[in-house]
Enzyme design. Structure first.
Site, PDB file in Angstrom:
ATOM      1  N   GLY A 200       7.073  17.826  -3.337  1.00 45.84           N
ATOM      2  CA  GLY A 200       6.476  18.745  -4.304  1.00 45.84           C
ATOM      3  C   GLY A 200       5.466  18.106  -5.250  1.00 45.84           C
ATOM      4  N   CYS A 325       4.880   2.599  -5.923  1.00 49.82           N
ATOM      5  CA  CYS A 325       6.127   1.855  -5.881  1.00 49.82           C
ATOM      6  C   CYS A 325       5.874   0.364  -5.969  1.00 49.82           C
ATOM      7  CB  CYS A 325       6.872   2.165  -4.595  1.00 49.82           C
ATOM      8  SG  CYS A 325       6.772   3.883  -4.163  1.00 49.82           S
TER       9      CYS A 325
END
Ligand SMILES: *Cc1c(COP(=O)(O)O)cnc(C)c1O
Length: 392
Positions: A200, A325
């Protein structure tokens, strides 16, 4: 000071319309979708409506789409679920060296369980070789997982052809489409996709919600056990506000896909060409045409990516040196190493990802600022000094 966000590949702001659609599901329609009463049934109804809306955007039926807690969970589920459920068929999985850590670290975990993983090389533009892929298939191969669009360098793989090869050999095909969904029209049937991860928060929806498309008839184990939600396949009380927001964002992206793509491509090329025109010793990474409409990734020689990001940040510009990340770690990106860049150049990389709220002025200001910053940083570099003196 101006604030320019050029990190849409890390995450996107939630669109106002999406927030507005979500709000009633916190305070008014807050029932548990598993409850028998009216509150629950209202939640259940919007849950299924959302599933249907998202499924339609990928030309799938609603009973093939499962909500998860994001893209990483979908990646974990696809790989662990399929490999564990098909042990009798084989123990081999094929992926690429440039996958998101949601895939790569799951592969490492599967290797510890005794599965074998082939990590395909990519070429200098980040493309997987179809010949190498086909050659890697053995009678033990259960699954091929190749990402649709790379999150660092933006390269888009020939997904349909990969699926065709997989099916020719009776192998399943999963794709991590987190960066592609909402930016490229996806038809899971036409593209030979058996499983697909989406998220999302990369498409102007909320964080912590995503999904896995699983073609009907595929053997897959659960990784989250508990209640009977998601047709007994993914336990946990449904995140109704998140699901409603995700569906709204997905439908908005789908309805506006062509205009969105055109706008992004225009700004992306203006940004990339602008930078390459005014800054020497720079290398544009990724594929020249088969790429994410909003991704620019450039390496600047004689410069540290971290220093570049800090200087940009001081001018109000938010970029990234790799994936969300890995920023914060000093290791060069596994993706840049896989396309063959030497360590010292990979360290000087910058990813600028543009999105729906990026303007032409943002692009112009960024080119100007970057030119200044790179010049300044290079003047402090002994390596650059040497190059200037000796010529190159
Ligand atoms: C962001 C991203 C993910 C992880 O999705 P989350 O919803 O943040 O867990 C996985 N794959 C790719 C390619 C991504 O860009």
């Amino acid at each position: 000071m101006k604030q320019i966000y050029l990190d849409y590949s890390a995450t996107t702001p939630v669109k106002r319309e999406v927030v507005d659609t979500m709000l009633p599901y916190f305070t008014e329609i807050y029932g548990n979708a598993s409850s028998i009463h009216g509150f629950g049934q209202e939640a259940k109804s919007v849950l299924e409506q959302s599933r249907k809306s998202i499924a339609e955007t990928i030309n799938a039926t609603p009973d093939t789409f499962y909500f998860t807690g994001g893209g990483s969970e979908a990646d974990n589920w696809a790989l662990k679920g399929v490999m564990r459920a098909n042990r009798k068929k084989g123990n081999h999985l094929i992926t690429s060296k440039i996958e998101h850590h949601g895939i790569l670290h799951t592969c490492t975990a599967l290797e510890k369980e005794g599965f074998e993983v082939t990590y395909l090389d990519v070429d200098a533009e980040g493309m997987v070789s179809l010949e190498a892929l086909e050659a890697a298939i053995t009678d033990q191969t259960v699954l091929i997982s190749i990402m649709f669009i790379n999150n660092e360098i933006g390269t888009m793989q020939p997904v349909k052809a990969i699926g065709e090869i997989a099916h020719k050999h009776g192998v399943l095909f999963h794709t991590d489409a987190v960066q592609a969904y909402g930016n490229v029209k996806i038809d899971v049937n036409e593209m030979n996709i058996d499983l697909m991860s989406v998220s999302g928060h990369k498409i102007y929806g909320p964080k912590g919600i995503g999904g896995l498309y699983i073609k009907k008839g595929i053997r897959i184990q659960n990784i989250i056990e508990g209640g009977a939600q998601e047709r007994n396949r993914r336990a946990g009380t449904e995140n109704i506000p998140g699901i409603v927001g995700f569906a709204k964002a997905a439908v908005m992206a789908d309805e506006n896909l062509e205009a969105h793509r055109e706008k992004l491509i225009y700004l992306r090329d203006k940004l990339a060409n602008g930078i390459m025109d005014v800054i020497p010793y720079a290398k544009y990474n990724g594929h020249p045409t088969e790429r994410h409409p909003g991704n620019v990734n450039i390496c600047f020689e004689f410069i540290e990516g971290e220093a570049l990001l800090l200087s940009l940040n001081a001018k109000g510009i938010a970029g990234s040196s790799g994936s969300a990340c890995t920023s914060g770690s000093l290791d060069p990106s596994h993706v840049l190493l896989a396309i063959g860049l030497p360590h010292e150049i990979a360290h000087g990389s910058l990813r600028l990802s543009i999105g729906d709220f990026t303007t032409e002025e943002d692009v112009e200001y960024t080119i100007e600022s970057l030119k200044e910053i790179v010049q300044k940083l290079r003047l402090m570099s002994p390596l650059y000094d040497k190059v200037l003196k000796e010529g190159k």
